[in-house]
Scaffold this active site. Structure first.
Site, mmCIF file in Angstrom:
data_model
loop_
_atom_site.group_PDB
_atom_site.id
_atom_site.type_symbol
_atom_site.label_atom_id
_atom_site.label_comp_id
_atom_site.label_asym_id
_atom_site.label_seq_id
_atom_site.Cartn_x
_atom_site.Cartn_y
_atom_site.Cartn_z
ATOM 1 N N CYS B 86 18.488 -32.655 35.660
ATOM 2 C CA CYS B 86 19.436 -32.631 36.797
ATOM 3 C C CYS B 86 19.856 -31.299 37.268
ATOM 4 C CB CYS B 86 20.524 -33.689 36.335
ATOM 5 S SG CYS B 86 21.603 -34.208 37.424
ATOM 6 N N HIS B 203 18.021 -38.421 33.696
ATOM 7 C CA HIS B 203 18.698 -37.936 32.319
ATOM 8 C C HIS B 203 18.338 -38.544 31.148
ATOM 9 C CE1 HIS B 203 22.032 -35.653 33.847
ATOM 10 N NE2 HIS B 203 22.162 -36.258 35.113
ATOM 11 N N GLU B 205 18.338 -37.629 28.233
ATOM 12 C CA GLU B 205 19.261 -37.194 26.915
ATOM 13 C C GLU B 205 20.330 -38.485 27.039
ATOM 14 O OE1 GLU B 205 19.395 -36.006 29.892
ATOM 15 O OE2 GLU B 205 21.474 -35.410 30.341
#
Lengths: 80, 234
Positions: B86, B203, B205
């Protein structure tokens, strides 16, 4: 002296803000607006010996930070 | 292996990346501060999501001049593994480690929600354990994710197999309605020519265990680990 830097998206690069502003203007009753391109202006106070050397330095600042050469173009105007 | 997660002023996914690597993957992780100039022997440097320096000027434009970025750039140039997620991807674009630039999202909206990604290349450390055509369910959250690159650079990227992920439907179809931000060619993630620097808008994570709605992101972390295990044993 003062340097004015004008940064705009290059021709051919989509400008989502410009498109949205154009659509709003048409909706508001301004159908004559064909297209809108957005951009930004920076005004720099620069300490330099002359406008030529100021321009050279500001040019470098544009390349390195003020504009992203992948998508943007710029013009510089120096006023004594 | 050891991950290093850089915290810039305004990073807000640094703890997510840290937790994914440490508590879910079970590997060593360290936070690295933007003003430091030491990567502390980390094997993988993660540039996390967020709004570094308030996104002033352009996303990532100021963060790329942080002291630690000098080290990241020389690490990347000597073959070190760097992964930008990002805002981290935006910083890598601004620093010239990856080709292209981000424009404001088509429609000007901040997009936030789960989308689907199609794996386009498995020739990278983050996709090597996946299959080409696999679809991943991963969240996005950004205003400037509208990827742009000129035609010549795009052709070169295709030729070099640098496009790692594209936005797609649940069934893996690449259609305009599945593209959340207007990215050119539905591009969601890429790598450099040397294949050691990765950037992606979604994302991973944030989706590393099923309680988070998806564990698909863990597959990318696991790929990376496999890459380093094999390197150590080789």
């Amino acid at each position: 002296m003062k340097a004015t830097v004008r940064v705009e998206l290059k021709d051919g690069v989509l400008d989502p803000q410009g498109v949205t502003i154009r659509n709003a203007l048409v909706d508001m009753g301004y159908p004559e607006v064909g297209s809108v391109r957005s951009g930004r202006i920076f005004t720099l106070d620069v300490d330099a010996d002359g406008s030529a050397s100021a321009k050279t330095r500001v040019e470098e600042m544009c390349r390195r930070l003020l504009a992203n050469p992948v998508i943007e173009k710029y013009t510089i105007e120096v006023i004594e | 292996m050891k991950f290093g997660v850089i915290t810039f002023p305004g990073s807000n996914c640094d703890y997510d990346a840290y937790a994914a690597a440490k508590f879910i993957l079970g590997e060593d992780v360290e936070f690295l501060w933007h003003a430091d100039s030491d990567l502390r022997n980390c094997d993988v440097i993660i540039l996390p999501g967020g709004f570094s320096y308030g996104d002033y000027l352009r996303t990532g434009a100021i963060a790329r001049f942080s002291p630690i970025m000098k080290e990241v750039i020389s690490f990347a140039k000597s073959g070190g593994t760097v992964w930008g997620i990002c805002n981290g991807f935006q910083i890598l674009l601004e620093s010239g480690l990856l080709p292209g630039a981000m424009l404001r999202n088509r429609g000007l909206r901040f997009v936030c929600g789960h989308i689907y990604l199609r794996v386009e290349s498995t020739n990278s450390a983050i996709t090597r354990e996946l299959e080409r055509g696999d679809t991943l369910r991963i969240p996005v959250a950004h205003s400037d994710g509208n990827y742009f690159v000129d035609k010549r650079a795009l052709d070169r990227m295709k030729e070099q197999d640098q496009i790692l992920f594209r936005y797609c439907t649940r069934n893996g179809e690449m259609v305009d309605s599945a593209n959340p931000n207007g990215s050119l060619d539905s591009i969601a993630g890429i790598c450099n020519e040397a294949r050691n620097v990765f950037g992606m808008m979604p994302h991973p994570e944030r989706c590393v265990e099923s309680i988070l709605g998806s564990a698909d992101g863990l597959r990318l972390f696991a790929s990376l680990r496999q890459h380093f295990r094999q390197r150590v044993s080789a």
